[in-house]
Design a protein around this motif. Sequence first.
Motif, PDB file in Angstrom:
ATOM      1  N   SER A 136      80.806  -0.526  56.902  1.00  8.62           N
ATOM      2  CA  SER A 136      82.216  -0.332  57.237  1.00  8.62           C
ATOM      3  C   SER A 136      82.491   1.080  57.740  1.00  8.62           C
ATOM      4  CB  SER A 136      83.069  -0.608  56.001  1.00  8.62           C
ATOM      5  OG  SER A 136      84.390  -0.108  56.198  1.00  8.62           O
TER       6      SER A 136
ATOM      7  N   ASP B 131      77.702  -5.093  54.767  1.00 11.70           N
ATOM      8  CA  ASP B 131      78.835  -5.129  55.685  1.00 11.70           C
ATOM      9  C   ASP B 131      79.237  -3.694  55.963  1.00 11.70           C
ATOM     10  OD1 ASP B 131      80.892  -6.088  57.225  1.00 11.70           O
ATOM     11  OD2 ASP B 131      82.271  -6.348  55.517  1.00 11.70           O
TER      12      ASP B 131
ATOM     13  N   ASN C 263      85.341   1.931  58.692  1.00 14.50           N
ATOM     14  CA  ASN C 263      86.625   2.233  58.104  1.00 14.50           C
ATOM     15  C   ASN C 263      86.440   3.008  56.798  1.00 14.50           C
ATOM     16  OD1 ASN C 263      89.218   1.614  56.604  1.00 14.50           O
ATOM     17  ND2 ASN C 263      89.616   0.718  58.626  1.00 14.50           N
TER      18      ASN C 263
ATOM     19  N   PHE D 128      76.627 -10.562  61.559  1.00 11.86           N
ATOM     20  CA  PHE D 128      78.091 -10.529  61.652  1.00 11.86           C
ATOM     21  C   PHE D 128      78.689 -11.894  61.325  1.00 11.86           C
ATOM     22  CE2 PHE D 128      82.088 -11.030  64.077  1.00 11.86           C
ATOM     23  CZ  PHE D 128      82.831 -10.103  63.366  1.00 11.86           C
TER      24      PHE D 128
ATOM     25  N   GLY E 104      83.949  -5.260  57.823  1.00 15.34           N
ATOM     26  CA  GLY E 104      83.121  -4.386  58.628  1.00 15.34           C
ATOM     27  C   GLY E 104      82.376  -5.156  59.705  1.00 15.34           C
ATOM     28  N   ASN E 105      81.193  -4.634  60.037  1.00 20.96           N
ATOM     29  CA  ASN E 105      80.476  -5.183  61.197  1.00 20.96           C
ATOM     30  C   ASN E 105      79.439  -6.239  60.838  1.00 20.96           C
ATOM     31  OD1 ASN E 105      81.560  -3.285  63.360  1.00 20.96           O
ATOM     32  ND2 ASN E 105      80.943  -1.906  61.722  1.00 20.96           N
ATOM     33  N   GLY E 106      79.260  -6.495  59.554  1.00 18.42           N
ATOM     34  CA  GLY E 106      78.253  -7.483  59.148  1.00 18.42           C
ATOM     35  C   GLY E 106      78.859  -8.555  58.271  1.00 18.42           C
TER      36      GLY E 106
ATOM     37  N   ARG F 112      75.425   3.198  61.016  1.00 20.79           N
ATOM     38  CA  ARG F 112      74.378   2.365  61.626  1.00 20.79           C
ATOM     39  C   ARG F 112      73.468   3.202  62.517  1.00 20.79           C
ATOM     40  NH1 ARG F 112      78.388  -1.742  64.377  1.00 20.79           N
ATOM     41  NH2 ARG F 112      79.154   0.319  64.936  1.00 20.79           N
TER      42      ARG F 112
ATOM     43  N   ASP G 174      79.296   6.837  62.204  1.00 17.39           N
ATOM     44  CA  ASP G 174      78.678   5.510  62.343  1.00 17.39           C
ATOM     45  C   ASP G 174      77.358   5.444  61.557  1.00 17.39           C
ATOM     46  OD1 ASP G 174      77.787   3.029  62.915  1.00 17.39           O
ATOM     47  OD2 ASP G 174      78.081   3.177  65.081  1.00 17.39           O
TER      48      ASP G 174
ATOM     49  N   ASP H 209      72.600  -3.299  59.028  1.00 19.44           N
ATOM     50  CA  ASP H 209      73.757  -4.119  58.707  1.00 19.44           C
ATOM     51  C   ASP H 209      73.347  -5.574  58.495  1.00 19.44           C
ATOM     52  OD1 ASP H 209      76.389  -4.495  58.196  1.00 19.44           O
ATOM     53  OD2 ASP H 209      77.111  -3.916  60.188  1.00 19.44           O
TER      54      ASP H 209
END
Length: 430
Positions: free
Chosen positions: A289, A287, A291, A218, A240-242, A200, A198, A215
């Motif tokens: 990610s 963003d 992933n 969202f 992703g998260n952002g 972040r 992670d 980030d």
Amino acid sequence: MKASIVAAAALLSSVGAAPPPPHPPPPPPPVLSLRLPTPSQPGPLASGPPQAESQLGTDELADVGLRNLRLFLDAQRVNTKNVGPPGPKDAKKCTLENAAVRREWSALSEKEKKEYIAAVQCLAEKPSKTPSELAPGAKSRYDDFVATHINQTLSIHGTGNFLTWHRYFTWAYEQALRNECGYKGYQPYYNWPKWAEDPRKSPLFDGSDTSISGDGEFIAGRNNTCIPSPDACGISLPPGNGGGCLKSGPFKDFKVNLGPVVPVSANIPPNPQPDGLGYNPRCLSRDISLNASQGWTRDSSVVHLLKENPVYLDFATNMQGNFPEGFLGVHTGGHFTIGADPGGDLFASPGDPAFYFHHAMIDRSYWTWQNLDVENRMFALGGTLTVGNNPPSRNTTLDDVLNLGFVGVPEVQIRDAVDTLAGPFCYVYA
Ligand SMILES: [Cu+2]
């Protein structure tokens, strides 16, 4: 705009796709001539900054490499001992003892982090050296770097100069921070595997005052990003998260002036010029990610890259990815860990200060790979002048030059950029 996207996409899709061109044996390195014993003693840099023992295979390989390098240099010294007393030139020689040490962001003190951040912000305040007819969007010294990268994108990725060009580029940025903005330290790197679960949670992207911001805001309802392009979806990355402007930290109000050229989403305001060099002020978005970071930058991925690719061209190609085969590689994986605008844009990505942390880690990986077999890899080269050798072109050679345009450093030959203790450089990685 459209034409350049199509061109870029076509070129991107060819990265790693073409069969490797014939690979002539690298020219014999000038002085390096000793075979190395297996390293067994503890590494140098004992006087460097105290660091916790890392459990990462990536860091272990970097340490092994540094020990190799020390043995190699010691052996060279013994070899040249009877040549004569060291002249005045040798007194200034770069050695492992006087080399700068680039460290991971987490190893910097709070004060050092703030000094680095202030220097980047200073660079973005200094006037540009790029003539406005050439790049109307280049407003600051920071932008000189972005404009140079945009300008040369199609001759510095998937090509034989990728690693040395980005090494020189990252070094020139570090020098600008030091010489033009009073920064006393060196370019830190972002150790992907350390934070792959992670990013972040890393001190670099945690959004605090001592991060480079985290980030973006969202944004819901976004589509997957296809790499290399929607028409050739070798890899489909979920959002992703952002996706939006940065939410907090020192770069929350940072302005992006150049690009996009190949934007990751249609929501990014287009550049007034098709080449992306027009003036297009907007927020910096990310963003982050998991992933991308978990899928492509874990310790096992980096170790595999370093250990299983003894041939330069394989190393450089696998680092950059083989998209048609669904292989993103640590380079593209790292870029899409950051993502959004301009982080996810092959051309304009240096517009996000995170670029230089990622590319310092790319450079640390290249440095580690070289050090694992100094004799054979220091001057190793592979690849051609065109992206993925499409259209076919001649091999890149050590005589080819690296020119950084209005970044303002002298042109150098690739042979002067292969050794981080020679040419313009004098640094190692902790
Ligand atoms: Cu690049």
